[in-house]
Design a protein around this motif. Structure first.
Motif, PDB file in Angstrom:
ATOM      1  N   GLY A 174     -14.564  -0.434  -4.794  1.00  0.00           N
ATOM      2  CA  GLY A 174     -13.116  -0.340  -4.905  1.00  0.00           C
ATOM      3  C   GLY A 174     -12.655  -0.243  -6.347  1.00  0.00           C
ATOM      4  N   MET A 175     -13.282  -1.038  -7.216  1.00  0.00           N
ATOM      5  CA  MET A 175     -12.927  -0.974  -8.646  1.00  0.00           C
ATOM      6  C   MET A 175     -13.299   0.382  -9.236  1.00  0.00           C
ATOM      7  SD  MET A 175     -13.494  -4.835 -10.115  1.00  0.00           S
ATOM      8  CE  MET A 175     -15.132  -5.101  -9.447  1.00  0.00           C
ATOM      9  N   GLU A 176     -14.415   0.946  -8.830  1.00  0.00           N
ATOM     10  CA  GLU A 176     -14.797   2.280  -9.292  1.00  0.00           C
ATOM     11  C   GLU A 176     -13.755   3.312  -8.875  1.00  0.00           C
ATOM     12  OE1 GLU A 176     -18.743   3.249  -7.958  1.00  0.00           O
ATOM     13  OE2 GLU A 176     -19.672   1.736  -9.254  1.00  0.00           O
ATOM     14  N   GLN A 177     -13.297   3.224  -7.615  1.00  0.00           N
ATOM     15  CA  GLN A 177     -12.269   4.146  -7.132  1.00  0.00           C
ATOM     16  C   GLN A 177     -10.969   3.980  -7.922  1.00  0.00           C
ATOM     17  OE1 GLN A 177     -12.500   2.769  -2.990  1.00  0.00           O
ATOM     18  NE2 GLN A 177     -12.805   4.917  -2.406  1.00  0.00           N
ATOM     19  N   ILE A 210     -10.571   2.821 -10.999  1.00  0.00           N
ATOM     20  CA  ILE A 210     -10.743   3.325 -12.359  1.00  0.00           C
ATOM     21  C   ILE A 210     -10.684   4.848 -12.375  1.00  0.00           C
ATOM     22  CG2 ILE A 210     -12.363   3.498 -14.306  1.00  0.00           C
ATOM     23  CD1 ILE A 210     -10.867   0.756 -13.968  1.00  0.00           C
ATOM     24  N   LYS A 211     -11.275   5.500 -11.383  1.00  0.00           N
ATOM     25  CA  LYS A 211     -11.178   6.969 -11.283  1.00  0.00           C
ATOM     26  C   LYS A 211      -9.728   7.394 -11.135  1.00  0.00           C
ATOM     27  CE  LYS A 211     -15.733   7.961  -9.385  1.00  0.00           C
ATOM     28  NZ  LYS A 211     -16.489   8.351  -8.182  1.00  0.00           N
ATOM     29  N   SER A 212      -8.983   6.656 -10.333  1.00  0.00           N
ATOM     30  CA  SER A 212      -7.569   6.988 -10.130  1.00  0.00           C
ATOM     31  C   SER A 212      -6.766   6.792 -11.422  1.00  0.00           C
ATOM     32  CB  SER A 212      -6.986   6.104  -9.016  1.00  0.00           C
ATOM     33  OG  SER A 212      -5.623   6.356  -8.871  1.00  0.00           O
ATOM     34  N   LEU A 213      -7.143   5.808 -12.207  1.00  0.00           N
ATOM     35  CA  LEU A 213      -6.433   5.542 -13.460  1.00  0.00           C
ATOM     36  C   LEU A 213      -6.753   6.570 -14.543  1.00  0.00           C
ATOM     37  CD1 LEU A 213      -6.829   1.663 -13.675  1.00  0.00           C
ATOM     38  CD2 LEU A 213      -4.729   2.929 -13.150  1.00  0.00           C
ATOM     39  N   SER A 214      -7.844   7.295 -14.382  1.00  0.00           N
ATOM     40  CA  SER A 214      -8.273   8.268 -15.417  1.00  0.00           C
ATOM     41  C   SER A 214      -7.435   9.520 -15.385  1.00  0.00           C
ATOM     42  CB  SER A 214      -9.737   8.636 -15.204  1.00  0.00           C
ATOM     43  OG  SER A 214     -10.542   7.499 -15.302  1.00  0.00           O
ATOM     44  N   HIS A 259       0.837  -1.200   0.000  1.00  0.00           N
ATOM     45  CA  HIS A 259       0.000   0.000   0.000  1.00  0.00           C
ATOM     46  C   HIS A 259       0.874   1.253   0.000  1.00  0.00           C
ATOM     47  CE1 HIS A 259      -2.920   2.899   1.785  1.00  0.00           C
ATOM     48  NE2 HIS A 259      -3.775   2.214   1.058  1.00  0.00           N
ATOM     49  N   GLN A 260       1.901   1.238   0.831  1.00  0.00           N
ATOM     50  CA  GLN A 260       2.810   2.380   0.919  1.00  0.00           C
ATOM     51  C   GLN A 260       3.615   2.558  -0.366  1.00  0.00           C
ATOM     52  OE1 GLN A 260       5.607   2.142   4.163  1.00  0.00           O
ATOM     53  NE2 GLN A 260       6.140   4.297   4.017  1.00  0.00           N
ATOM     54  N   LEU A 261       4.127   1.467  -0.923  1.00  0.00           N
ATOM     55  CA  LEU A 261       4.892   1.548  -2.174  1.00  0.00           C
ATOM     56  C   LEU A 261       4.064   2.132  -3.312  1.00  0.00           C
ATOM     57  CD1 LEU A 261       6.915  -1.776  -2.372  1.00  0.00           C
ATOM     58  CD2 LEU A 261       7.833   0.540  -2.545  1.00  0.00           C
ATOM     59  N   LEU A 262       2.774   1.878  -3.273  1.00  0.00           N
ATOM     60  CA  LEU A 262       1.876   2.379  -4.314  1.00  0.00           C
ATOM     61  C   LEU A 262       1.261   3.726  -3.944  1.00  0.00           C
ATOM     62  CD1 LEU A 262       0.298  -1.025  -5.241  1.00  0.00           C
ATOM     63  CD2 LEU A 262       1.633   0.433  -6.758  1.00  0.00           C
ATOM     64  N   ASP A 263       1.828   4.377  -2.958  1.00  0.00           N
ATOM     65  CA  ASP A 263       1.356   5.704  -2.531  1.00  0.00           C
ATOM     66  C   ASP A 263      -0.148   5.706  -2.256  1.00  0.00           C
ATOM     67  OD1 ASP A 263       3.975   6.808  -2.863  1.00  0.00           O
ATOM     68  OD2 ASP A 263       3.603   6.912  -5.022  1.00  0.00           O
ATOM     69  N   GLY A 264      -0.620   4.617  -1.637  1.00  0.00           N
ATOM     70  CA  GLY A 264      -2.030   4.531  -1.274  1.00  0.00           C
ATOM     71  C   GLY A 264      -2.949   4.063  -2.388  1.00  0.00           C
ATOM     72  N   GLU A 265      -2.400   3.740  -3.536  1.00  0.00           N
ATOM     73  CA  GLU A 265      -3.219   3.341  -4.690  1.00  0.00           C
ATOM     74  C   GLU A 265      -3.568   1.850  -4.629  1.00  0.00           C
ATOM     75  OE1 GLU A 265      -4.564   5.275  -6.991  1.00  0.00           O
ATOM     76  OE2 GLU A 265      -3.635   7.112  -6.276  1.00  0.00           O
ATOM     77  N   MET A 266      -4.055   1.411  -3.483  1.00  0.00           N
ATOM     78  CA  MET A 266      -4.569   0.058  -3.312  1.00  0.00           C
ATOM     79  C   MET A 266      -6.052   0.180  -2.974  1.00  0.00           C
ATOM     80  SD  MET A 266      -3.483  -2.974  -0.636  1.00  0.00           S
ATOM     81  CE  MET A 266      -1.963  -3.431  -1.473  1.00  0.00           C
TER      82      MET A 266
END
Length: 139
Positions: free
Chosen positions: A130-133, A135-139, A116-123
Motif C-alpha cells: 500500500g505504501m508503494e502504491q 508513493i507512486k501516486s505521489l510521484s 476514500h471518495q473525498l480523496l478520489d480513491g487515493e486511500m
C-alpha cells in the motif's frame, strides 16, 4: 504529514496531528493538542503546492464528522471536515491517505468510504504494498 520530496528521499518533512478528521486546527504535540493548536489556514499558506500530503489514520469515526458543521466529537467545528479536505486538495497537488485497517474491512465503516471518495480513491492500506502504491501516486 507534509513533505517536499525528490525521487528517493524527503528533502523536508513536517508532521501534524489531527483527531479523526482534518478540521480548522492541527497540532505538533499530541499531549498539548488542546492548548497549542496550529490553524490549518497557516499550514495551507506556509507550504507550496509541490509538497506531498500523507494522512495516516483509520478514518473510522462517526459519519457526521465529515459532512456536518459541529459534527466533530471533540470540539465545535463551524465548518464540516470535508470543506477542509477540499481546501487541502486545492492547495496541494498530491494527497493520499494510508489506512491501517485491513482493506477487506473498509466497506464496513461508512466514514472510511466517505474519506476514500473525498480523496478520489487515493486511500491505500498501511502495508508495504500500500505504501508503494501511495508513493507512486505521489510521484
Amino acid at each position: 504529514m507534509l513533505s517536499s520530496a525528490c525521487k528517493t528521499e524527503f528533502k523536508h518533512l513536517e508532521h501534524y496531528y489531527f483527531h479523526n478528521f482534518i478540521y480548522e486546527n492541527v497540532w505538533k504535540d499530541n499531549a498539548r493538542r488542546h492548548s497549542e493548536n496550529i490553524p490549518l489556514e497557516d499550514v495551507l499558506h506556509t507550504y507550496g503546492s509541490d509538497y506531498k500530503v500523507i494522512f495516516i489514520g483509520d478514518a473510522s469515526m462517526s459519519p457526521y464528522e465529515i459532512p456536518h458543521p459541529y459534527g466533530s466529537v471533540e470540539h465545535m467545528n463551524e465548518e464540516p471536515g470535508y470543506v477542509w479536505m477540499q481546501r487541502l486538495k486545492a492547495q496541494f497537488d498530491h494527497v493520499v491517505w494510508l489506512n491501517p485497517v485491513e482493506q477487506q474491512y473498509w466497506n464496513y465503516t461508512h466514514s472510511i468510504g466517505m474519506t476514500h471518495q473525498l480523496l478520489d480513491g487515493e486511500m491505500y492500506p498501511l502495508t508495504l504494498a500500500g505504501m508503494e502504491q501511495a508513493i507512486k501516486s505521489l510521484s
